[in-house]
Design a protein around this motif. Structure first.
Motif, PDB file in Angstrom:
ATOM      1  N   ASN A 282       0.708  -1.216  -0.152  1.00 21.12           N
ATOM      2  CA  ASN A 282      -0.054  -0.056  -0.043  1.00 21.12           C
ATOM      3  C   ASN A 282       0.992   1.246   0.035  1.00 21.12           C
ATOM      4  N   ARG A 283       2.036   1.401   0.862  1.00 20.75           N
ATOM      5  CA  ARG A 283       2.709   2.382   1.087  1.00 20.75           C
ATOM      6  C   ARG A 283       3.437   2.572  -0.548  1.00 20.75           C
ATOM      7  N   ALA A 284       3.892   1.467  -1.059  1.00 25.62           N
ATOM      8  CA  ALA A 284       4.546   1.751  -2.360  1.00 25.62           C
ATOM      9  C   ALA A 284       3.786   2.113  -3.346  1.00 25.62           C
ATOM     10  N   LEU A 285       2.376   1.606  -3.377  1.00 24.25           N
ATOM     11  CA  LEU A 285       1.492   2.233  -4.379  1.00 24.25           C
ATOM     12  C   LEU A 285       1.160   3.561  -4.225  1.00 24.25           C
ATOM     13  N   ALA A 286       1.178   4.003  -2.936  1.00 22.57           N
ATOM     14  CA  ALA A 286       0.804   5.475  -2.637  1.00 22.57           C
ATOM     15  C   ALA A 286       1.909   6.315  -3.306  1.00 22.57           C
ATOM     16  N   TYR A 287       3.188   5.755  -3.226  1.00 23.17           N
ATOM     17  CA  TYR A 287       4.425   6.654  -3.561  1.00 23.17           C
ATOM     18  C   TYR A 287       4.224   6.674  -5.010  1.00 23.17           C
ATOM     19  N   CYS A 288       3.937   5.444  -5.870  1.00 27.19           N
ATOM     20  CA  CYS A 288       3.734   5.408  -7.242  1.00 27.19           C
ATOM     21  C   CYS A 288       2.599   6.468  -7.780  1.00 27.19           C
ATOM     22  N   GLN A 289       1.463   6.384  -6.974  1.00 30.86           N
ATOM     23  CA  GLN A 289       0.329   7.125  -7.455  1.00 30.86           C
ATOM     24  C   GLN A 289       0.725   8.566  -7.459  1.00 30.86           C
ATOM     25  N   SER A 290       1.259   8.860  -6.380  1.00 35.70           N
ATOM     26  CA  SER A 290       1.710  10.743  -6.222  1.00 35.70           C
ATOM     27  C   SER A 290       2.547  10.894  -7.418  1.00 35.70           C
ATOM     28  N   LYS A 291       3.231   9.949  -8.288  1.00 33.89           N
ATOM     29  CA  LYS A 291       4.137  10.301  -9.166  1.00 33.89           C
ATOM     30  C   LYS A 291       3.534  10.493 -10.630  1.00 33.89           C
ATOM     31  N   ILE A 292       2.261   9.951 -10.915  1.00 35.23           N
ATOM     32  CA  ILE A 292       1.548  10.060 -11.982  1.00 35.23           C
ATOM     33  C   ILE A 292       1.074  11.354 -12.355  1.00 35.23           C
ATOM     34  N   THR A 293       1.197  11.601 -13.421  1.00 39.50           N
ATOM     35  CA  THR A 293       0.775  13.091 -14.091  1.00 39.50           C
ATOM     36  C   THR A 293       0.271  12.833 -15.312  1.00 39.50           C
ATOM     37  N   ARG A 294      -0.104  11.937 -16.196  1.00 41.23           N
ATOM     38  CA  ARG A 294      -0.410  11.681 -17.154  1.00 41.23           C
ATOM     39  C   ARG A 294      -1.285  10.218 -17.320  1.00 41.23           C
ATOM     40  N   PRO A 295      -2.411   9.983 -16.276  1.00 36.52           N
ATOM     41  CA  PRO A 295      -2.816   8.670 -16.058  1.00 36.52           C
ATOM     42  C   PRO A 295      -3.192   7.877 -17.234  1.00 36.52           C
ATOM     43  N   ALA A 296      -3.663   8.432 -18.434  1.00 34.16           N
ATOM     44  CA  ALA A 296      -4.128   7.872 -19.530  1.00 34.16           C
ATOM     45  C   ALA A 296      -2.841   7.323 -20.522  1.00 34.16           C
ATOM     46  N   ASP A 297      -1.474   7.746 -20.021  1.00 33.28           N
ATOM     47  CA  ASP A 297      -0.377   7.331 -20.851  1.00 33.28           C
ATOM     48  C   ASP A 297       0.515   6.339 -19.825  1.00 33.28           C
ATOM     49  N   THR A 298       0.147   6.044 -18.762  1.00 29.88           N
ATOM     50  CA  THR A 298       1.028   5.539 -17.847  1.00 29.88           C
ATOM     51  C   THR A 298       0.555   4.005 -17.469  1.00 29.88           C
ATOM     52  N   VAL A 299       1.562   3.259 -17.386  1.00 32.42           N
ATOM     53  CA  VAL A 299       1.546   1.984 -17.098  1.00 32.42           C
ATOM     54  C   VAL A 299       2.459   1.774 -15.841  1.00 32.42           C
ATOM     55  N   VAL A 300       1.605   1.030 -14.923  1.00 37.03           N
ATOM     56  CA  VAL A 300       2.158   0.784 -13.515  1.00 37.03           C
ATOM     57  C   VAL A 300       2.479  -0.840 -13.420  1.00 37.03           C
ATOM     58  N   VAL A 301       3.622  -1.141 -13.230  1.00 38.71           N
ATOM     59  CA  VAL A 301       3.709  -2.665 -13.193  1.00 38.71           C
ATOM     60  C   VAL A 301       4.229  -3.070 -11.482  1.00 38.71           C
ATOM     61  N   LEU A 302       3.297  -3.647 -10.923  1.00 42.79           N
ATOM     62  CA  LEU A 302       3.628  -4.261  -9.529  1.00 42.79           C
ATOM     63  C   LEU A 302       4.067  -5.632  -9.586  1.00 42.79           C
ATOM     64  N   ILE A 303       5.365  -5.667  -9.254  1.00 43.42           N
ATOM     65  CA  ILE A 303       5.808  -7.044  -9.103  1.00 43.42           C
ATOM     66  C   ILE A 303       6.318  -7.475  -7.684  1.00 43.42           C
ATOM     67  N   SER A 304       5.400  -8.331  -7.323  1.00 46.28           N
ATOM     68  CA  SER A 304       5.063  -8.921  -6.014  1.00 46.28           C
ATOM     69  C   SER A 304       4.571 -10.162  -5.818  1.00 46.28           C
ATOM     70  N   ASP A 305       4.765 -10.760  -4.557  1.00 49.51           N
ATOM     71  CA  ASP A 305       4.160 -11.957  -4.379  1.00 49.51           C
ATOM     72  C   ASP A 305       2.777 -11.743  -3.560  1.00 49.51           C
ATOM     73  N   LEU A 306       2.395 -10.554  -3.310  1.00 51.78           N
ATOM     74  CA  LEU A 306       1.220 -10.136  -2.734  1.00 51.78           C
ATOM     75  C   LEU A 306       1.126 -10.465  -1.377  1.00 51.78           C
ATOM     76  N   TYR A 307       2.116 -10.740  -0.476  1.00 55.28           N
ATOM     77  CA  TYR A 307       1.938 -10.796   0.844  1.00 55.28           C
ATOM     78  C   TYR A 307       2.066  -9.465   1.613  1.00 55.28           C
ATOM     79  N   GLU A 308       0.832  -8.894   1.836  1.00 54.58           N
ATOM     80  CA  GLU A 308       0.659  -7.699   2.220  1.00 54.58           C
ATOM     81  C   GLU A 308       0.812  -7.395   3.640  1.00 54.58           C
ATOM     82  N   GLY A 309       1.825  -6.770   4.183  1.00 51.85           N
ATOM     83  CA  GLY A 309       1.966  -6.061   5.446  1.00 51.85           C
ATOM     84  C   GLY A 309       1.262  -4.910   6.013  1.00 51.85           C
ATOM     85  N   GLY A 310       0.952  -4.343   4.925  1.00 54.20           N
ATOM     86  CA  GLY A 310       0.416  -2.806   5.241  1.00 54.20           C
ATOM     87  C   GLY A 310      -1.231  -2.928   5.338  1.00 54.20           C
TER      88      GLY A 310
END
Length: 382
Positions: A282-310
């Motif tokens: 969640n914290r990592a995605l919050a940071y990435c979300q804050s850096k998006i300026t052109r959503p329609a032209d942006t690809v976010v690739v999350l590479i994780s085993d999804l074991y969330e501690g947040g």
């Protein structure tokens, strides 16, 4: 040597000798040396020593650096590189030889591969200064091999995807997108001629260098993701070298580190990671979300085993919000040749329900996945 004798020889190598193997075959020469190298890792006795009788199998290279160095040289003599890499990995995992990799002479003896790089990165903080330069040389050799294997195809695939991402209505003949053109003109179908009259042509235009897509690679650096971190760093450097793509690389555990300014050298990126620790997606995605300026032209690739501690619900809300804004969101459980690791199936199902299916991806498939994401078409999920 006849076929029966060769078959008996192979069974003797597999079963390991002693009265219990039933072959009663004695090995000599090169076969005996190969058997000793295998026995040092998978059987009883010390490095280079004979396997003992038919007792329980146990590994035994001991803690002696000279013995291990000699053994590493032996296996490189007797076995192909792919087998050497497997045996090295087994030696590190079964015999706890990680500490010996902190010695320069040991690093010079090993066969470099992705898994060895992952082990070195996990030891990075404990590595003495006398070893760091040798370790960087080992990592650089692997990185250069991966770049040579992956870079050309990645650039070609993604350049084509970027060229096709914009459409024009008056294309030149070789730029016509026939699939879209036919779909757009189905109302003009003439049954008597069994043809479609294309009143409106749809085609590809060549993307200008100033037209950019933005790609954010968000990489889980927990210990189980070591190989994925290596491959993602190489791909990050390749993407950053393309003028039409603005690339950001973020690694995270319970903290978030932006390594974008080091993307010109993936070795620097790798030594900027710290494998192990917890996970706060969640914290990592919050940071990435804050850096998006052109959503329609942006690809976010999350590479994780999804074991969330947040915060799980917040993580899912962020993914939903990004997708609603036009971001293409890709979830990779792994970016490696080994397939999917253990992962949180509940989180994977929740992401799939949001339209972001989670799947493992091989390095060879990754360019196709990225091309599909850039073009906003269905991902080639294995």
């Amino acid at each position: 040597m006849d076929a029966a004798d060769e078959r008996l020889r192979r069974w003797r190598m597999v079963l390991g000798g002693g009265e219990a193997d039933g072959t009663r075959r004695t090995l000599t020469g090169r076969d005996a040396d190969m058997d000793a190298a295998l026995g040092a890792l998978y059987g009883g006795g010390g490095a280079g020593g004979p396997r003992k009788g038919s007792g329980p199998r146990s590994a035994g290279l001991g803690g002696s650096a000279p013995n291990v160095a000699r053994w590493l040289g032996d296996i490189r003599t007797y076995f192909p590189s792919s087998v050497v890499q497997v045996m090295q990995r087994d030696a590190i995992e079964r015999l706890g030889l990680s500490a010996l990799l902190l010695e320069p002479e040991m690093l010079e003896a090993v066969e470099p591969d992705v898994h060895l790089v992952g082990t070195l990165l996990s030891l990075n903080k404990a590595m003495p200064d006398t070893t760091k330069e040798t370790a960087r040389a080992v990592v650089r050799k692997v990185v250069e091999q991966l770049e040579k294997r992956l870079a050309t195809r990645t650039r070609a695939t993604l350049t084509g995807a970027l060229d096709r991402s914009a459409r024009i209505s008056r294309p030149r003949h070789h730029d016509i997108d026939w699939n879209r053109t036919i779909r757009a003109n189905l109302k003009n179908y003439l049954p008597e001629y069994r043809t479609v009259v294309p009143e409106r042509l749809i085609g590809y235009c060549r993307a200008a260098q100033s037209v950019k897509k933005e790609v954010i690679l968000c990489i889980d650096q927990s210990g189980s993701m070591a190989a994925s971190v290596v491959y993602a760093s190489v791909f990050g450097a390749v993407l950053a070298s393309m003028r039409s793509i603005a690339t950001r690389l973020v690694v995270f555990d319970t903290a978030v580190v932006d390594l974008t300014d080091q993307l010109d050298d993936p070795v620097d990126v790798l030594f900027g990671t710290q494998l192990g620790g917890g996970t706060d997606i969640n914290r990592a995605l919050a940071y990435c979300q804050s850096k998006i300026t052109r959503p329609a032209d942006t690809v976010v690739v999350l590479i994780s085993d999804l074991y969330e501690g947040g915060i799980r619900n917040e993580m899912l809300k962020r993914v939903a919000a990004m997708k609603a804004s036009g971001v293409e969101f890709v979830t990779l459980l792994a970016l490696s040749d080994e397939g999917a690791p253990a992962y949180d199936r509940e989180h994977a199902a929740a992401l799939a329900a949001l339209g972001a299916p989670a799947f493992a991806c091989t390095p060879d498939l990754f360019p196709e996945v990225m091309a599909a994401a850039l073009e906003k078409r269905p991902l080639p999920v294995p």
